[in-house]
Design a protein around this motif. Sequence first.
Motif, PDB file in Angstrom:
ATOM      1  N   THR A 142       0.597  -1.225  -0.203  1.00 49.87           N
ATOM      2  CA  THR A 142       0.175   0.038  -0.204  1.00 49.87           C
ATOM      3  C   THR A 142       0.558   1.261   0.159  1.00 49.87           C
ATOM      4  O   THR A 142       0.677   2.255  -0.902  1.00 49.87           O
ATOM      5  CB  THR A 142      -0.995   0.165   1.304  1.00 49.87           C
ATOM      6  N   GLU A 143       1.838   1.381   0.946  1.00 53.91           N
ATOM      7  CA  GLU A 143       2.615   2.639   0.934  1.00 53.91           C
ATOM      8  C   GLU A 143       3.298   2.930  -0.095  1.00 53.91           C
ATOM      9  O   GLU A 143       3.558   3.925  -0.596  1.00 53.91           O
ATOM     10  CB  GLU A 143       3.510   2.387   2.375  1.00 53.91           C
ATOM     11  N   SER A 144       4.063   1.640  -0.661  1.00 51.02           N
ATOM     12  CA  SER A 144       4.778   1.931  -1.720  1.00 51.02           C
ATOM     13  C   SER A 144       4.250   2.297  -3.230  1.00 51.02           C
ATOM     14  O   SER A 144       4.384   3.054  -3.855  1.00 51.02           O
ATOM     15  CB  SER A 144       5.407   0.555  -2.233  1.00 51.02           C
ATOM     16  N   LEU A 145       2.831   1.660  -3.189  1.00 47.56           N
ATOM     17  CA  LEU A 145       1.983   2.071  -4.503  1.00 47.56           C
ATOM     18  C   LEU A 145       1.437   3.496  -4.430  1.00 47.56           C
ATOM     19  O   LEU A 145       1.258   4.235  -5.195  1.00 47.56           O
ATOM     20  CB  LEU A 145       1.040   1.333  -4.621  1.00 47.56           C
ATOM     21  N   ILE A 146       1.157   3.902  -2.908  1.00 51.82           N
ATOM     22  CA  ILE A 146       0.666   5.263  -2.926  1.00 51.82           C
ATOM     23  C   ILE A 146       1.844   6.320  -3.296  1.00 51.82           C
ATOM     24  O   ILE A 146       1.491   7.387  -4.134  1.00 51.82           O
ATOM     25  CB  ILE A 146      -0.060   5.648  -1.547  1.00 51.82           C
ATOM     26  N   LYS A 147       3.063   6.057  -2.921  1.00 50.13           N
ATOM     27  CA  LYS A 147       4.265   6.729  -3.382  1.00 50.13           C
ATOM     28  C   LYS A 147       4.269   6.665  -4.942  1.00 50.13           C
ATOM     29  O   LYS A 147       4.703   7.934  -5.494  1.00 50.13           O
ATOM     30  CB  LYS A 147       5.640   6.243  -2.653  1.00 50.13           C
ATOM     31  N   ASP A 148       4.262   5.728  -5.522  1.00 51.84           N
ATOM     32  CA  ASP A 148       4.326   5.742  -6.879  1.00 51.84           C
ATOM     33  C   ASP A 148       3.449   6.453  -7.615  1.00 51.84           C
ATOM     34  O   ASP A 148       3.602   7.372  -8.438  1.00 51.84           O
ATOM     35  CB  ASP A 148       4.350   4.231  -7.398  1.00 51.84           C
ATOM     36  N   ARG A 149       2.093   6.556  -6.964  1.00 50.74           N
ATOM     37  CA  ARG A 149       0.807   7.132  -7.858  1.00 50.74           C
ATOM     38  C   ARG A 149       1.014   8.638  -7.566  1.00 50.74           C
ATOM     39  O   ARG A 149       0.879   9.590  -8.458  1.00 50.74           O
ATOM     40  CB  ARG A 149      -0.324   6.775  -6.940  1.00 50.74           C
ATOM     41  N   LEU A 150       1.650   9.116  -6.209  1.00 47.51           N
ATOM     42  CA  LEU A 150       1.914  10.364  -6.011  1.00 47.51           C
ATOM     43  C   LEU A 150       2.999  10.904  -6.972  1.00 47.51           C
ATOM     44  O   LEU A 150       2.725  12.044  -7.637  1.00 47.51           O
ATOM     45  CB  LEU A 150       2.406  10.698  -4.400  1.00 47.51           C
TER      46      LEU A 150
END
Length: 291
Positions: A142-150
């Motif tokens: 979750t945290e990694s994918l939120i970072k990528d989407r940001l």
Amino acid sequence: MEEKGKTVKENRQHGSINLPTELSWQGPMAENWRLFRQKFEIYLIASDNEGKSPRVKTALLLNAIGERCIKIYNTFVFEKAEHGNDINKVTQKFEDHFNPEKNETYERYRFFTRMQKDGESYEDFVVVLRDLSSTCNFGVLTESLIKDRLVCGITDTTVKDRLLRTKDLTLDKAINICRISQETRMQLEKITLAHTPDNAHSSNSSDYNINKFNEKQNKLTKSGFTGQLEKKYKENFNYDKKLCKRCGYNHPMRKCPAYGKRCVRCNGYNHFSSQCRNHCVHEIIIQSFLK
């Protein structure tokens, strides 16, 4: 008597704690229900009602949620009649009603296609991404994918470039870089506008004087000066010369209104910003601050 006094005291202590507002029917109902449930749980703790019986808590829930939801509650079918007064059973029924089974593929599509909107701050964008990810079942990613989407979803290409060049980028690092960039941009705007009013006043004053001169010049020209008077007028006021490269106006010799004035664009002296040759200085300074 003592018990009554205690009750009055408790009511005074919690007099400012109100029930949450009714469930909103505007927008996505799953999100509205989730927000209402969170506010109701906060209310139970703040008003010291968390330890009350399930029957009392159910009554508080139905009292707060609104008439439309009471009608929905009346349609619920419970395995046992007493379950209708069990706060856990009742909230689960509302959960099933407002949160039907999610289409995980579609929820992930919404997450991966979300872009930062015009005027949306980085903090608000991250909040939206967190909310969208809650229904995507990303688990430990979750945290990694939120970072990528940001990184992929922000609109500022300069900040995006810096994020992509940051080694071992995490979500916390990305949020911090975005926040600093946002604050720096606001500070730069204040710095560049700090002296603009004074310079604008000087320019306006000079413009006023030049306009008065030009009006006078036009009146004299229309009045039909001839011979030596017209010749003397042209010599004194530089009538037939080109526009001044420092102020952009036609003025008497050695009477340039830009003399001694500071340019807003490059901070140089003896010319107005409209005639400044250093057109790119301001943009270069801003870019250097953001890198």
